[in-house]
Design a protein around this motif. Structure first.
Motif: not given
Length: 308
Positions: A253-268
């Protein structure tokens, strides 16, 4: 056109500047039960992390792989370093926060409040003034899997601040289950994860934020909500972006709380930290394994960056 790898999910073009299309998500260690508490020791070229149910703190390095740093860790969970470089950890079993001295001995920093035992300290950070801030949910006393089944003695699940002089005070008391916490780079904002949805679906999976003031903390507008799973461990980078664990990976998230992206991981994912010889590797503890991925930004914590 650049094709991003399958482990990167872009929600905002700014995320592309924080990762690289040739980055890979590498599993560097596996075979554990529930990994947590990663912390980078650049002066030793190694990562320390907890395997809570096995009561071990493990050590990983590029040259030596995985070894046992500490057996009989007392169900140690979250870890950090203080400003002198010492390891500070949260032990579910002993229900305390403990510091490892340079000679290897242990000093208990906090184990009670108002004459009653803490619940089960979970995650911890140390501010530049030497104060130790930690969360105290009840996960370590809910069963014998991550601690010892016990009744809570505290009336609430608190967030605490321990001054360098040893004064322990409650700074937030209205969480269902406070979990990960981290400061913004300038330490004017403290972010805290609410993970109460682990046992109560009505609790929002949010990261709350607080202004750090002389008199304590002042809550600001909610920062962000995790759309898959719940927030656990969190870290800020030097640009002020916040990276949070989630069920499907790491959310940025940026400093304003906007979701920029994800690193997807196969485990929780449980937690993460920055480190590596260049300060641009993210280490991710995820259920039974530990992963590493290159990121084009360094962590806000001073020991995550290489020396000048």
């Amino acid at each position: 056109m650049i094709t991003m790898p399958s482990h990167l999910e872009i929600h905002d073009d700014r995320f592309a500047a924080l990762v690289h299309p040739m980055s890979t998500l590498d599993m560097i260690a596996e075979g554990f039960t529930w990994t947590e508490g990663p912390v980078w020791f650049g002066d030793h070229g190694c990562l320390l992390f907890s395997d809570i149910p096995s009561q071990r703190i493990l050590r990983w390095s590029e040259n030596d792989g995985v070894s046992v740093y500490r057996a009989g860790s007392g169900f140690n969970n979250g870890n950090t370093r203080d400003r002198q470089g010492r390891l500070v950890g949260c032990r579910h079993g002993m229900r305390d926060v403990v510091r490892t001295e340079f000679d290897g001995s242990l000093t208990v920093l906090a184990g009670t409040h108002d004459g009653k035992r803490l619940n089960s300290p979970n995650d911890v950070v140390v501010s530049s003034d030497g104060a130790v801030w930690f969360t105290d949910p009840t996960y370590g006393i809910l069963s014998n899997f991550e601690g010892y089944l016990s009744e809570p003695e505290q009336a609430s699940r608190n967030v605490y601040r321990l001054t360098p002089g040893g004064e322990l005070s409650v700074v937030v008391s209205d969480f269902t289950q406070p979990n990960g916490l981290c400061f913004s780079p300038d330490e004017k904002t403290l972010y805290i994860s609410e993970s109460g949805s682990s046992h109560d679906d009505s609790v929002p999976s949010v990261i709350r934020r607080f202004a750090v003031e002389a008199g304590g903390l002042r809550e600001l507008a909610p920062f962000a909500e995790i759309d898959t799973g719940l927030p656990d461990g969190i870290r800020c980078d030097v640009l002020g972006n916040l990276w949070s664990s989630a069920a499907d990976g790491v959310h940025c998230f940026d400093k304003d709380g906007t979701l920029l992206g994800k690193i997807l991981v196969p485990q929780v994912v449980s937690n993460l930290c920055f480190g590596g010889s260049d300060g641009q590797r993210m280490y991710i503890t995820a259920t039974r394994s530990v992963y590493r991925v290159f990121v084009d930004v360094r962590g806000a914590e001073p020991w995550t960056r290489p020396p000048n």
